[in-house]
Design an enzyme around this catalytic site. Structure first.
Site, PDB file in Angstrom:
ATOM      1  N   HIS A  42       2.766  14.734   1.548  1.00  0.00           N
ATOM      2  CA  HIS A  42       2.102  16.024   1.339  1.00  0.00           C
ATOM      3  C   HIS A  42       3.134  17.123   1.570  1.00  0.00           C
ATOM      4  CE1 HIS A  42      -2.092  14.653   1.133  1.00  0.00           C
ATOM      5  NE2 HIS A  42      -1.839  13.852   2.144  1.00  0.00           N
ATOM      6  N   LEU A  78      -5.629   9.127   7.876  1.00  0.00           N
ATOM      7  CA  LEU A  78      -6.922   8.448   7.855  1.00  0.00           C
ATOM      8  C   LEU A  78      -6.718   7.029   7.337  1.00  0.00           C
ATOM      9  CD1 LEU A  78      -9.183  11.324   6.470  1.00  0.00           C
ATOM     10  CD2 LEU A  78      -9.223  10.368   8.786  1.00  0.00           C
ATOM     11  N   ASN A  86      -5.277   7.278  -6.320  1.00  0.00           N
ATOM     12  CA  ASN A  86      -6.030   8.504  -6.011  1.00  0.00           C
ATOM     13  C   ASN A  86      -5.267   9.765  -6.416  1.00  0.00           C
ATOM     14  OD1 ASN A  86      -4.211   7.932  -3.897  1.00  0.00           O
ATOM     15  ND2 ASN A  86      -5.415   9.113  -2.408  1.00  0.00           N
ATOM     16  N   ASP A 135       1.192   2.646   3.545  1.00  0.00           N
ATOM     17  CA  ASP A 135       0.303   3.789   3.289  1.00  0.00           C
ATOM     18  C   ASP A 135       1.095   5.093   3.366  1.00  0.00           C
ATOM     19  OD1 ASP A 135      -2.026   5.205   2.706  1.00  0.00           O
ATOM     20  OD2 ASP A 135      -2.712   5.258   4.786  1.00  0.00           O
ATOM     21  N   LYS A 171      -9.180  -0.475  -6.109  1.00  0.00           N
ATOM     22  CA  LYS A 171      -9.244   0.183  -4.805  1.00  0.00           C
ATOM     23  C   LYS A 171     -10.623   0.775  -4.560  1.00  0.00           C
ATOM     24  CE  LYS A 171      -7.837   2.029  -0.913  1.00  0.00           C
ATOM     25  NZ  LYS A 171      -6.569   2.709  -0.645  1.00  0.00           N
ATOM     26  N   HIS A 192       0.870  -1.195   0.000  1.00  0.00           N
ATOM     27  CA  HIS A 192       0.000   0.000   0.000  1.00  0.00           C
ATOM     28  C   HIS A 192       0.896   1.231   0.000  1.00  0.00           C
ATOM     29  CE1 HIS A 192      -3.732   2.226   1.793  1.00  0.00           C
ATOM     30  NE2 HIS A 192      -3.001   3.023   1.015  1.00  0.00           N
ATOM     31  N   HIS A 246       1.552   5.375  -1.691  1.00  0.00           N
ATOM     32  CA  HIS A 246       1.201   6.563  -2.474  1.00  0.00           C
ATOM     33  C   HIS A 246       2.486   7.173  -3.029  1.00  0.00           C
ATOM     34  CE1 HIS A 246      -3.008   6.802  -1.035  1.00  0.00           C
ATOM     35  NE2 HIS A 246      -2.500   6.265   0.061  1.00  0.00           N
ATOM     36  N   LEU A 247       2.571   7.267  -4.341  1.00  0.00           N
ATOM     37  CA  LEU A 247       3.731   7.887  -4.989  1.00  0.00           C
ATOM     38  C   LEU A 247       3.430   9.271  -5.548  1.00  0.00           C
ATOM     39  CD1 LEU A 247       5.324   4.889  -6.936  1.00  0.00           C
ATOM     40  CD2 LEU A 247       6.195   6.005  -4.874  1.00  0.00           C
ATOM     41  N   HIS A 259     -10.445   0.867   1.660  1.00  0.00           N
ATOM     42  CA  HIS A 259     -10.270   1.836   2.738  1.00  0.00           C
ATOM     43  C   HIS A 259     -11.462   1.629   3.661  1.00  0.00           C
ATOM     44  CE1 HIS A 259      -8.989   5.830   4.453  1.00  0.00           C
ATOM     45  NE2 HIS A 259     -10.193   5.669   4.975  1.00  0.00           N
TER      46      HIS A 259
END
Length: 343
Positions: A251, A219, A41, A247, A99, A13, A15-16, A136
């Site tokens: 940011h 989250l 996403n 995960d 997802k 899991h 995020h890139l 999720h």
């Protein structure tokens, strides 16, 4: 024990992001992990196989020299995802999951599913073609307390889904509660779960006591200490359906430190050393390889990686921030240390 060698791990899991953020964070993962399930996403979300193929090419183009990393792509499920797209995904060879984001549950989830009943034919196609559903696991109704979203999701969405689709493989991502651990232990073998660094290392006091610490905000939100302890017990138990999924979610600092900060913890800079620290504290370093390198590959029906990585016990400083475009990225435990390093 001062050194341990593991089969090269995978992150189930991750995020890139894209663009400058992708260029910043990808080396942290690609130099340690063999593969990762890449979250879809983006803005706009990755809803088609063609979009996933294009995103995959951007990831491969951004890899550091010498890295042998395989991005395992996913599609973003919507109310309108057609079964034909699932057929195309299953035949692609590079899309490995779909997802489910309940609409409004987390970052860039506004296009997510509003009513799972609209997706029944699509879910049936996934079950038929063996394409897993990554979920999720939170409900988003206003009347449900944010700390109770996961428990409600299990009862109202996940368990009925698992019962309705008797061949569908499901990954309950980033579990955060004792209730989720208990559910997984009694669920069918086709239901697995990922566990993050932050949910294994921190509870909601770390985020809220003595001042709000936005870089702990994610989250699903951090829960009670008893939940954290249950997660550690599950991760270190050797149970084959609990596996590593960071995960890790970058940011810009300015988006985290604001009046309405974004949800997400960035842990990819030292993910495997963090997990080693967790397993060592639990007296379970001998089970880290299963959790990090074996269980996820086995669940997804993929071969285990054939090469290895070595960790050395050595206090290693963590930067206060990493440059990222015109801003900076604040990592988990910024300015502190982690007890292990990859050599």
């Amino acid at each position: 024990m001062q050194r341990i060698t593991l089969t090269r791990p995978d992150d189930w899991h991750l995020h890139l992001r894209d663009g400058e953020q992708l260029a910043t964070v990808l080396p942290h993962t690609a130099t340690v992990f063999g593969r990762a399930i890449i979250m879809p996403n983006l803005k706009p979300p990755v809803t088609t196989v063609d979009q996933a193929a294009a995103y995959r090419e951007r990831i491969l183009a951004a890899l550091p020299a010498g890295a042998h990393f395989e991005p395992l792509m996913t599609l973003y499920l919507t109310d309108n995802t057609p079964p034909a797209e699932i057929e195309k995904a299953a035949a692609s060879g590079f899309v490995h999951a779909v997802k489910l984001y309940p609409a409004g549950a987390t970052t860039n989830s506004d296009a997510g599913v509003t009513d799972l009943a609209r997706c029944e034919e699509t879910l049936a196609a996934m079950a038929e073609r063996g394409l897993p559903l990554c979920v999720h696991g939170e409900v988003t109704r206003d009347e449900v307390d944010i700390f109770d979203r996961e428990a409600h999701f299990i009862d109202e969405v996940l368990d009925p889904l698992v019962q309705r689709h008797s061949r569908l493989r499901v990954v309950f991502e980033h579990i955060t509660t004792q209730a989720a651990v208990d559910y997984l232990r009694q669920a069918p073998d086709r239901v697995g779960a990922t566990l993050t660094v932050q949910h294994l290392m921190a509870n909601r006091n770390h985020m809220l006591v003595g001042g709000v610490r936005p870089h702990y905000y994610c989250l699903p939100i951090l829960k009670r200490e008893r939940d954290r302890q249950a997660l550690v017990e599950a991760a270190t138990s050797g149970h084959p359906r609990f596996f590593l999924g960071t995960d890790s979610a970058p940011h810009p600092k300015g988006a985290k430190e604001s009046a309405c900060g974004c949800a997400g913890v960035y842990s990819a800079h030292a993910a495997l050393p963090f997990y080693a620290e967790i397993f060592e504290a639990a007296g379970a370093l001998d089970r880290l390889e299963g959790f990090a390198s074996h269980h996820g590959a086995d669940f997804y029906g993929l071969p285990r990686n054939r090469d290895s990585v070595t960790l050395e016990r050595a206090a290693t400083p963590i930067p206060e921030a990493f440059p990222m475009g015109d801003d900076t990225l604040v990592p988990f435990r910024a300015g502190g240390e982690v007890a292990w390093r990859v050599v």
